[in-house]
Design a protein around this motif. Structure first.
Motif, mmCIF file in Angstrom:
data_model
loop_
_atom_site.group_PDB
_atom_site.id
_atom_site.type_symbol
_atom_site.label_atom_id
_atom_site.label_comp_id
_atom_site.label_asym_id
_atom_site.label_seq_id
_atom_site.Cartn_x
_atom_site.Cartn_y
_atom_site.Cartn_z
ATOM 1 N N THR A 70 50.131 -4.164 -46.205
ATOM 2 C CA THR A 70 49.234 -5.509 -46.333
ATOM 3 C C THR A 70 49.381 -5.404 -48.056
ATOM 4 O O THR A 70 48.499 -5.038 -48.734
ATOM 5 N N GLY A 71 49.793 -6.532 -48.109
ATOM 6 C CA GLY A 71 48.997 -6.535 -49.764
ATOM 7 C C GLY A 71 48.082 -8.575 -49.403
ATOM 8 O O GLY A 71 48.118 -8.303 -51.108
ATOM 9 N N LEU B 290 47.868 0.396 -44.238
ATOM 10 C CA LEU B 290 48.167 0.636 -45.554
ATOM 11 C C LEU B 290 47.742 -0.632 -46.263
ATOM 12 O O LEU B 290 48.792 -1.281 -46.352
ATOM 13 N N ALA B 291 46.309 -1.119 -47.228
ATOM 14 C CA ALA B 291 46.271 -1.903 -48.217
ATOM 15 C C ALA B 291 46.713 -1.598 -49.854
ATOM 16 O O ALA B 291 46.457 -1.100 -50.150
ATOM 17 N N GLU B 292 48.231 -2.007 -49.849
ATOM 18 C CA GLU B 292 48.496 -1.499 -51.276
ATOM 19 C C GLU B 292 49.762 -2.202 -51.896
ATOM 20 O O GLU B 292 49.667 -3.074 -50.825
ATOM 21 N N ILE B 293 49.946 -2.943 -53.175
ATOM 22 C CA ILE B 293 50.541 -3.422 -53.505
ATOM 23 C C ILE B 293 51.656 -2.583 -54.267
ATOM 24 O O ILE B 293 53.284 -3.201 -54.775
ATOM 25 N N GLN B 294 51.008 -1.206 -54.930
ATOM 26 C CA GLN B 294 52.484 -0.752 -55.880
ATOM 27 C C GLN B 294 53.508 -0.292 -55.266
ATOM 28 O O GLN B 294 53.342 0.545 -54.142
ATOM 29 N N LEU B 295 54.669 -0.132 -55.765
ATOM 30 C CA LEU B 295 55.339 -0.360 -55.172
ATOM 31 C C LEU B 295 55.769 1.822 -54.855
ATOM 32 O O LEU B 295 56.531 1.647 -53.347
ATOM 33 N N THR C 142 53.614 -9.925 -53.081
ATOM 34 C CA THR C 142 52.911 -9.131 -53.340
ATOM 35 C C THR C 142 53.269 -7.834 -53.751
ATOM 36 O O THR C 142 52.251 -7.805 -55.115
ATOM 37 N N VAL C 143 54.547 -7.479 -54.082
ATOM 38 C CA VAL C 143 54.434 -5.966 -53.818
ATOM 39 C C VAL C 143 54.987 -5.652 -55.749
ATOM 40 O O VAL C 143 55.930 -6.595 -55.828
ATOM 41 N N TYR C 144 54.636 -5.041 -56.953
ATOM 42 C CA TYR C 144 55.142 -5.062 -57.727
ATOM 43 C C TYR C 144 55.139 -3.355 -58.630
ATOM 44 O O TYR C 144 54.889 -2.049 -57.783
ATOM 45 N N SER C 145 56.552 -3.022 -59.464
ATOM 46 C CA SER C 145 56.584 -1.994 -59.474
ATOM 47 C C SER C 145 55.930 -1.540 -61.152
ATOM 48 O O SER C 145 56.349 -3.371 -62.309
ATOM 49 N N GLU D 143 63.734 -6.679 -57.963
ATOM 50 C CA GLU D 143 63.352 -4.486 -57.485
ATOM 51 C C GLU D 143 62.831 -4.375 -56.763
ATOM 52 O O GLU D 143 63.239 -3.296 -56.240
ATOM 53 N N CYS D 144 61.649 -5.056 -56.572
ATOM 54 C CA CYS D 144 60.801 -4.448 -54.924
ATOM 55 C C CYS D 144 61.728 -4.203 -53.419
ATOM 56 O O CYS D 144 61.626 -3.104 -53.276
ATOM 57 N N ALA D 145 62.533 -5.035 -52.893
ATOM 58 C CA ALA D 145 63.510 -5.198 -52.684
ATOM 59 C C ALA D 145 64.338 -4.018 -52.423
ATOM 60 O O ALA D 145 64.761 -3.460 -51.709
ATOM 61 N N ALA D 146 65.105 -3.994 -53.360
ATOM 62 C CA ALA D 146 66.049 -3.072 -54.320
ATOM 63 C C ALA D 146 64.982 -1.661 -53.138
ATOM 64 O O ALA D 146 66.108 -0.646 -52.095
#
Length: 455
Positions: free
Chosen positions: A124-125, A149-154, A176-179, A194-197
């Motif tokens: 969850t982000g 897992l509460a996280e948004i970093q890829l 909400t996810v970022y690289s 990028e994150c989806a890939a």
């Protein structure tokens, strides 16, 4: 250190241009270019890899084709939309309006999968672990063993997936996810793509079944570049009015099942429950037949469903209105012209309103005959017979064309107690269907004559 440069990405097609333009040069869409800061191509070479494992060239006939193993989610309606369940290494993208029930349904599905012995992970982000726990208790899942897992970093998400090796993982949400390899903000076109890939590549390599939750734009489409839909295996849309307890999950794309399949759910205090007989939602409960109402059988994927078509014809002004809800707006004008030319029913000075009850959207032309009969019934103020239904496509020459899988439509109608049906000549069954009187017609005027004789 890699140099940075500014590019402009199209939110519709994902195309990139070095300068801002009013119209995207790739898809000709206006005002869709979004500024993003990207790094040079040197470090990017490591990021661009195949989504599938590298294989040698082989002849198509020599490749062994095996059936896909599916994992049922424990929700029959969701399994129907997915094509039978989750596929190993499959990536599902699900979108819907805020508060429609996406997270609720996925949390329930993960709990059912975990109880059946599958390892699960909910990333969850947008919420904290405490908020997810509070929701699970509200849904009656207080003792659930689903990992959260509460996280948004890829990179941390990928590391957790590698360490825990779940069978099914949910990413809520992809926006909400970022690289850290990109400097643009989370939710930007570059970050989402990028994150989806990366997540799709991880799912294909490890065999984990992954669900990506996506935000939607104001017009109801998935936010982010359209390349996101091409990247995943299945695209689902969560539909429904937040003021209604019913929800529809529709498959727009499915590499492992039928497209345009729908699942019907009812929102209750304990979460979403599947509706086994969705036809009851789309049929009004009239004590007696009323003018302007005609029932038809439509196909949603592999499921025949009965839907009530309502029409209201009222005196209009010099510019009469034509309004259609749930049906093709352009097709209504064509049907009115055919009705006038071939059946002698004129609505030139009348306002015509047509609605598909229950909020369902009907895209197939098999609704033509039911729409025309509902309009005629409203104009003349005479209701259609009780237990009456009709379906069939109507051409400009006035002919009634067959609808696909007519036998299944008629059997579904007979099962729900309908007794009279007007259908195209080609859909007339070779053997009679018990309890159902079928009138096969070849033209619109014949259908009108049948209705007049029954009234």
């Amino acid at each position: 250190m890699a140099k940075e440069k500014t590019n402009y990405c199209c939110s519709e097609c994902g195309g990139v241009t070095p300068k801002w333009l009013g119209k995207c040069p790739h898809c000709d869409a206006w005002n869709t270019l979004i500024e993003s800061v990207v790094e040079s191509a040197a470090p990017a070479r490591n990021r661009f890899a195949s989504l599938a494992k590298t294989a040698v060239v082989a002849t198509l006939g020599d490749i062994e084709a095996t059936d896909l193993d599916r994992t049922p989610t424990g929700h029959e309606e969701l399994d129907r939309v997915l094509g039978g369940g989750m596929v190993e290494g499959g990536v599902v993208l699900i979108g819907g309006d805020p508060g429609i029930g996406k997270s609720t349904l996925l949390l329930q599905a993960l709990d059912s999968l975990q109880r059946s012995g599958r390892s699960t992970l909910y990333v969850t982000g947008e919420e904290s672990g405490a908020q997810i726990a509070l929701r699970s208790r509200r849904l009656g899942l207080g003792h659930s063993q689903v990992k959260v897992l509460a996280e948004i970093q890829l990179d941390k998400i990928l590391a957790t997936l590698e360490a825990t090796k779940p069978d099914i993982a949910v990413i809520d949400s992809i926006q909400t996810v970022y690289s850290e390899q990109l400097t643009s903000a989370p939710g930007s076109v570059a970050q989402v793509r990028e994150c989806a890939a990366h997540l799709t590549r991880a799912a294909k390599a490890s065999g984990v079944s992954m669900v990506l939750v996506g935000h939607v734009t104001k017009d109801g489409s998935l936010a982010g570049p359209r390349v996101l839909e091409h990247m995943v295996d299945t695209v689902l849309y969560f539909e429904g009015d937040t003021h209604s307890s019913f929800r529809l999950v529709r498959a727009i794309k499915n590499r492992f099942g039928a497209v345009n399949e729908i699942g019907v759910f009812a929102m209750t205090e304990k979460g979403l429950k599947g509706v086994s007989n969705p036809s009851a939602i789309f049929l009004s409960q009239h004590a007696e037949p009323v003018p302007g109402s005609c029932v038809m059988v439509t196909l949603e994927g592999t499921r025949p469903m009965l839907v009530e078509i309502q029409a209201l014809v009222d005196s209009g002004g010099p510019s009469p209105r034509r309004l259609s809800v749930g049906l093709d707006k352009d097709r209504l004008a064509m049907l009115l012209a055919v009705l006038h030319r071939h059946a002698g029913v004129a609505c030139m000075d009348q306002d015509v309103f047509v609605n598909a009850v229950g909020g369902v959207r009907i895209s197939e032309p098999a609704a033509d005959l039911a729409v025309m009969l509902a309009i005629t019934s409203s104009l003349r103020g005479k209701p259609l017979p009780k237990g009456f239904l009709a379906f069939g496509e109507v051409g400009l020459a006035g002919e009634v064309r067959p609808a696909p899988r007519g036998q299944e439509r008629l059997k579904e109608a007979a099962k729900l107690g309908f007794s009279v049906a007007v259908v195209p000549m080609a859909n007339a069954p070779k053997k009679p269907i018990e309890g159902l009187t079928i009138h096969a017609v070849g033209r619109v005027e014949q259908a009108m004559e049948v209705v007049r004789s029954l009234s």
